[in-house]
Design an enzyme around this catalytic site. Structure first.
Site, PDB file in Angstrom:
ATOM      1  N   LYS A 157       0.822  -1.211   0.000  1.00  0.00           N
ATOM      2  CA  LYS A 157       0.000   0.000   0.000  1.00  0.00           C
ATOM      3  C   LYS A 157       0.852   1.255   0.000  1.00  0.00           C
ATOM      4  O   LYS A 157       0.510   2.246  -0.646  1.00  0.00           O
ATOM      5  CB  LYS A 157      -0.952   0.016   1.208  1.00  0.00           C
ATOM      6  CG  LYS A 157      -2.111  -0.953   1.065  1.00  0.00           C
ATOM      7  CD  LYS A 157      -3.218  -0.604   2.037  1.00  0.00           C
ATOM      8  CE  LYS A 157      -4.384  -1.583   1.919  1.00  0.00           C
ATOM      9  NZ  LYS A 157      -5.399  -1.381   2.936  1.00  0.00           N
ATOM     10  N   LYS A 202      -4.565 -11.565  -5.618  1.00  0.00           N
ATOM     11  CA  LYS A 202      -5.841 -11.740  -4.910  1.00  0.00           C
ATOM     12  C   LYS A 202      -6.900 -10.817  -5.506  1.00  0.00           C
ATOM     13  O   LYS A 202      -6.564  -9.759  -6.057  1.00  0.00           O
ATOM     14  CB  LYS A 202      -5.673 -11.504  -3.406  1.00  0.00           C
ATOM     15  CG  LYS A 202      -5.695 -10.065  -2.979  1.00  0.00           C
ATOM     16  CD  LYS A 202      -5.969  -9.921  -1.479  1.00  0.00           C
ATOM     17  CE  LYS A 202      -6.089  -8.424  -1.168  1.00  0.00           C
ATOM     18  NZ  LYS A 202      -6.501  -8.071   0.147  1.00  0.00           N
ATOM     19  N   LYS A 224     -10.922  -5.147  -4.008  1.00  0.00           N
ATOM     20  CA  LYS A 224     -11.925  -4.138  -4.353  1.00  0.00           C
ATOM     21  C   LYS A 224     -11.271  -2.868  -4.894  1.00  0.00           C
ATOM     22  O   LYS A 224     -11.925  -2.047  -5.501  1.00  0.00           O
ATOM     23  CB  LYS A 224     -12.798  -3.826  -3.140  1.00  0.00           C
ATOM     24  CG  LYS A 224     -12.078  -3.497  -1.873  1.00  0.00           C
ATOM     25  CD  LYS A 224     -13.022  -3.578  -0.676  1.00  0.00           C
ATOM     26  CE  LYS A 224     -12.253  -3.651   0.628  1.00  0.00           C
ATOM     27  NZ  LYS A 224     -13.047  -4.026   1.776  1.00  0.00           N
TER      28      LYS A 224
HETATM   29  P1  TYM Z   1     -10.564  -6.152   4.641  1.00  0.00           P
HETATM   30  O1  TYM Z   1     -11.639  -5.146   4.874  1.00  0.00           O
HETATM   31  O2  TYM Z   1      -9.554  -5.847   3.590  1.00  0.00           O
HETATM   32  O3  TYM Z   1     -11.206  -7.568   4.282  1.00  0.00           O
HETATM   33  C1  TYM Z   1     -12.182  -8.203   5.097  1.00  0.00           C
HETATM   34  C2  TYM Z   1     -11.960  -9.704   5.103  1.00  0.00           C
HETATM   35  O4  TYM Z   1     -12.008 -10.217   3.775  1.00  0.00           O
HETATM   36  C3  TYM Z   1     -10.859 -11.023   3.517  1.00  0.00           C
HETATM   37  N1  TYM Z   1     -10.517 -10.936   2.075  1.00  0.00           N
HETATM   38  C4  TYM Z   1     -10.316 -11.995   1.280  1.00  0.00           C
HETATM   39  N2  TYM Z   1     -10.359 -13.308   1.515  1.00  0.00           N
HETATM   40  C5  TYM Z   1     -10.114 -14.137   0.473  1.00  0.00           C
HETATM   41  N3  TYM Z   1      -9.850 -13.733  -0.778  1.00  0.00           N
HETATM   42  C6  TYM Z   1      -9.784 -12.425  -1.075  1.00  0.00           C
HETATM   43  N4  TYM Z   1      -9.517 -12.036  -2.311  1.00  0.00           N
HETATM   44  C7  TYM Z   1     -10.024 -11.470  -0.013  1.00  0.00           C
HETATM   45  N5  TYM Z   1     -10.052 -10.113   0.058  1.00  0.00           N
HETATM   46  C8  TYM Z   1     -10.348  -9.807   1.346  1.00  0.00           C
HETATM   47  C9  TYM Z   1      -9.786 -10.420   4.409  1.00  0.00           C
HETATM   48  O5  TYM Z   1      -8.764 -11.344   4.687  1.00  0.00           O
HETATM   49  C10 TYM Z   1     -10.571 -10.058   5.639  1.00  0.00           C
HETATM   50  O6  TYM Z   1     -10.670 -11.171   6.503  1.00  0.00           O
HETATM   51  N6  TYM Z   1      -7.527  -5.183   8.488  1.00  0.00           N
HETATM   52  C11 TYM Z   1      -8.712  -5.907   8.079  1.00  0.00           C
HETATM   53  C12 TYM Z   1      -9.941  -5.511   8.853  1.00  0.00           C
HETATM   54  C13 TYM Z   1      -9.761  -5.604  10.333  1.00  0.00           C
HETATM   55  C14 TYM Z   1      -9.739  -6.818  11.097  1.00  0.00           C
HETATM   56  C15 TYM Z   1      -9.586  -6.397  12.456  1.00  0.00           C
HETATM   57  C16 TYM Z   1      -9.853  -8.171  10.762  1.00  0.00           C
HETATM   58  C17 TYM Z   1      -9.633  -4.575  11.190  1.00  0.00           C
HETATM   59  N7  TYM Z   1      -9.527  -5.040  12.468  1.00  0.00           N
HETATM   60  C18 TYM Z   1      -9.548  -7.345  13.474  1.00  0.00           C
HETATM   61  C19 TYM Z   1      -9.796  -9.113  11.795  1.00  0.00           C
HETATM   62  C20 TYM Z   1      -9.641  -8.695  13.134  1.00  0.00           C
HETATM   63  C21 TYM Z   1      -8.994  -5.616   6.619  1.00  0.00           C
HETATM   64  O7  TYM Z   1      -8.572  -4.608   6.096  1.00  0.00           O
HETATM   65  O8  TYM Z   1      -9.844  -6.498   6.005  1.00  0.00           O
END
Ligand code: TYM
Length: 332
Positions: A116, A198, A201
């Site tokens: 990022k 991967k 979005k």
């Molecule tokens: P975020 O918002 O990017 O994504 C949310 C969840 O979706 C999963 N994910 C995927 N899994 C499989 N294939 C993909 N292509 C894919 N894209 C996204 C992510 O692994 C995630 O589980 N930092 C985190 C949000 C967060 C969080 C937390 C998660 C904040 N605090 C505490 C767990 C515990 C994030 O940006 O996820």
């Protein structure tokens, strides 16, 4: 044992951009099933979202959308807590304290930060660097046992474990050390255009990802355009046939089959028929979620009430941990 306390599962999603079927099949769908077995706490991580530039009105709207989508896909507020991160001030507070139990070196090694920050170029925000510490605070405030995530968040849960262990050994056991949890399939849903990457979005190419809110025709069109190969066989071989294998993975998540069953179903079929079937199956699975999403979003007053009610309950749990932490550190 009936009265045995259930373990706690905690996870969160950022309200940034649209949710993809990668988010859904990689993580969110597991959240729904985990509700049977765990005490679940889910969070819309809007403090994480501001680590990259946001338009305030859009962030506000997306926060409502994310919240409504979680409910629409089956998070049951009678059984689980679903709240908005910025409405529970303990997150920011614990995050500051944990900053002092985290090393620059370990944060510099985070691959998501490297990716990022490279994209941002100049003037990288401290928040982007510090993001895993806030995520650790999220998880640790609720004494979480498991953290259901997709593969891309694994490193962040590992650093959370390191921070928790460091704090526990500096003082005395304070935090539960959480385990990451991955669903059986879908932990790594790939881009439809570049299946080595991967699905994201934030991809510039809208054909690379399918949004949970795309209409049926758009979904089918995107699947029809998905990159495959010239081997003309529906086989699960991520190394040599990454595009086809990704589609098989998506299909098995949407249809509720194993990969082997999916392979058997499409044995001898052409890629055209295969892609159409994947598109239709995903669309049929998501249309009812979209209907419920629109219904919920049309009543923001009700959403506001639910958010308030849930954030109060979350803050009550979070405060217990924060109070303990402050006492141990010596903060009045
Ligand atoms: P975020 O918002 O990017 O994504 C949310 C969840 O979706 C999963 N994910 C995927 N899994 C499989 N294939 C993909 N292509 C894919 N894209 C996204 C992510 O692994 C995630 O589980 N930092 C985190 C949000 C967060 C969080 C937390 C998660 C904040 N605090 C505490 C767990 C515990 C994030 O940006 O996820």
């Amino acid at each position: 044992m009936e009265n045995e306390k259930k373990q706690t599962a905690y996870s969160a999603i950022q309200p940034s951009g649209t949710f993809t079927i990668g988010n859904y099949y990689g993580a969110l769908k597991n959240w729904v099933t985990l509700q049977d077995e765990f005490d679940c706490i889910f969070c819309v991580a809007n403090l994480h979202a501001i680590t990259v530039p946001q338009v305030p009105a859009e962030l506000r709207q997306r926060t409502y959308e994310a919240y409504a989508l979680l409910l629409a896909m089956g998070i049951d507020p009678e059984r689980s807590l679903v709240y908005v991160q910025s409405q529970v001030h303990q997150h920011a507070e614990l995050s500051w304290i944990l900053n002092n139990f985290t090393y620059m070196g370990e944060l510099s090694r985070m691959t998501q930060y490297k990716d990022k920050s490279q994209k941002q170029g100049k003037n990288i925000r401290v928040g982007l660097f510090d993001y895993p510490v806030l995520m650790a605070a999220d998880i640790l405030l609720y004494q979480s046992d498991i953290v259901p995530i997709g593969a891309d968040q694994k490193q962040h849960v590992e650093i959370c474990r390191d921070i928790a262990e460091r704090f526990n050994s500096t003082f005395s056991p304070t935090f539960t050390v959480p385990e990451p949890y991955f669903g059986t399939a879908g932990a790594r849903i790939k881009s439809l255009q570049e299946p080595e990457k991967k699905m994201s979005k934030s991809d510039q190419n809208v054909n690379a990802f399918v949004s949970m809110l795309d209409d049926k025709d758009t979904m089918i069109r995107k699947f029809k355009r998905a990159v495959t190969d010239s081997l003309a066989q529906v086989k699960y071989d991520p190394e040599n046939q990454p595009g086809v294998s990704n589609l098989l993975e998506i299909y098995s998540c949407a249809a509720g089959t194993t990969i082997e069953e999916a392979v058997a179903e499409f044995d001898g079929k052409g890629y055209g028929d295969f892609k159409l079937a994947v598109g239709e199956t995903v669309a049929d699975a998501l249309m009812p979620v979209q209907d419920e999403f629109r219904r919920l979003l049309s009543d923001k007053k009700q959403l506001d009430e639910m958010m308030r009610d849930n954030s109060e309950k979350a803050a009550y749990i979070a405060e217990k941990t924060l109070r303990k932490v402050k006492r141990k550190v010596g903060l009045l």
